[in-house]
Design a protein around this motif. Structure first.
Motif: not given
Ligand SMILES: NC(=O)c1ccc[n+]([C@@H]2O[C@H](COP(=O)([O-])OP(=O)(O)OC[C@H]3O[C@@H](n4cnc5c(N)ncnc54)[C@H](OP(=O)(O)O)[C@@H]3O)[C@@H](O)[C@H]2O)c1
Length: 274
Positions: A102-104, A122-129, A95-97, A6-10, A81-83, A56-59, A31-33
């Motif tokens: 599949r964080n659990t 973590p609790t809710t990310f500021a970036a959800n805004a 709700p994110s399920r 999940g290297a491109s993630g938040t 692991v980012l839980s 580990v980014n569960p998503r 997926r997008n270098p």
């Molecule tokens: N947001 C919150 O408030 C929050 C709070 C607590 C925990 N979490 C947990 O933290 C984790 C990350 O959440 P986030 O909201 O911050 O998302 P994120 O990490 O910003 O975005 C998802 C990341 O996973 C990658 N990804 C998504 N679907 C994929 C797939 N099918 N195959 C491979 N890579 C994939 C994305 O890559 P691409 O760029 O290629 O799409 C991106 O890097 C989740 O498990 C979430 O439940 C989130």
């Protein structure tokens, strides 16, 4: 070498930068270098050769976690692991399920793997805004949303990335599940106002009826179960201060960053200044 899923993630993106700045070798799964620094090796699926640390980014990892951990036996020295704060809650309170997270299960797989682990909760990310309000703020000074008085303790992604870096470099968090929050409980109205302050604009939060808010979320492509779960969490939080912990300070030796700081760092995303 650290492998970041999940290297491109938040969290993944700032973590990659911090790891590189700390002089560590990084392999980033994305997926997008183009979203990543050029100095980083980017792969489109996890490759463990030469890797000692795994983020580990569960998503991003999803159901592949068991295979990845099995492959990592005897190779990986540490898994971070980012839980999430709510992983021990009933599944209908996560709700994110509905969005496939599949964080659990992923946290459980990591902590049962026999490898050294740290589970960040973590609790809710500021970036959800961004997803909730950016589009409206880009187009005007009124934000329509659900439950103006719902509370969060939003955490800055830089804090999460720094704690993750710390978890790789220091043994103090090994075998723990720190609950990571922002430093203050804020209502949604206050969060929108803070974004306005960062932009020099006065933003007004206009509360919608829950049914209307739910339909709006579904209309924007969110699964109906996610919308219902999110609104249910918000309804329960009205009048209840959000949980605040001291774990960021404990790990980093400084207070967690405020939402005002996050808004100032990200004001440009929300559009025009006054
Ligand atoms: N947001 C919150 O408030 C929050 C709070 C607590 C925990 N979490 C947990 O933290 C984790 C990350 O959440 P986030 O909201 O911050 O998302 P994120 O990490 O910003 O975005 C998802 C990341 O996973 C990658 N990804 C998504 N679907 C994929 C797939 N099918 N195959 C491979 N890579 C994939 C994305 O890559 P691409 O760029 O290629 O799409 C991106 O890097 C989740 O498990 C979430 O439940 C989130």
């Amino acid at each position: 070498m650290i492998l970041v899923t999940g290297a491109s993630g938040t969290v993944g993106r700032p973590l990659v930068e911090l790891l590189v700045s700390a002089g560590l070798k990084v392999r980033a799964v994305a997926r997008n270098p183009s979203a990543l620094p050029r100095s980083v090796e980017v792969v489109d699926r996890p490759v463990l050769e030469g890797v000692t640390g795994l983020f580990v980014n569960p998503r991003a990892v999803g159901d592949d976690i068991d295979g990845l951990l099995a492959e990592g036996k005897g190779v990986l020295k540490r898994v971070v692991v980012l839980s999430a704060v709510n992983v021990d809650d009933d599944l209908d309170m996560q709700p994110s399920r509905w969005r496939g997270d599949r964080n659990t299960e992923v946290e459980r797989a990591v902590t049962a793997s026999g490898l050294d682990w740290v589970a960040l909760r973590p609790t809710t990310f500021a970036a959800n805004a961004f997803g909730l309000w950016a589009e409206q703020i880009q187009h005007g000074d009124t934000v329509r949303g659900s439950y103006a008085e719902a509370t969060w303790s939003p955490i800055h992604e830089l804090d999460l990335a720094e704690v993750a870096l710390h978890a790789f470099l220091d043994d103090g968090l090994l075998g723990t599940r720190p609950v990571l929050t922002g430093p203050e409980s804020l209502t949604q109205r206050e969060m929108v106002s803070a974004i306005g302050d960062a932009m020099g604009r006065e933003l007004t939060y206009l509360e919608m009826a829950p049914e209307v808010a739910r339909a709006a979320l579904v209309g924007r492509g969110f699964p109906a179960g996610f919308a219902a779960g999110l609104l249910s969490l918000q309804a329960r939080s009205v009048g209840v201060p959000a949980l605040i912990t001291n774990e960021v300070r404990r790990a980093l030796g400084r207070p967690a960053l405020t939402f005002a700081r996050w808004a100032s760092d990200n004001a440009y995303v929300f559009g025009r200044a006054a």
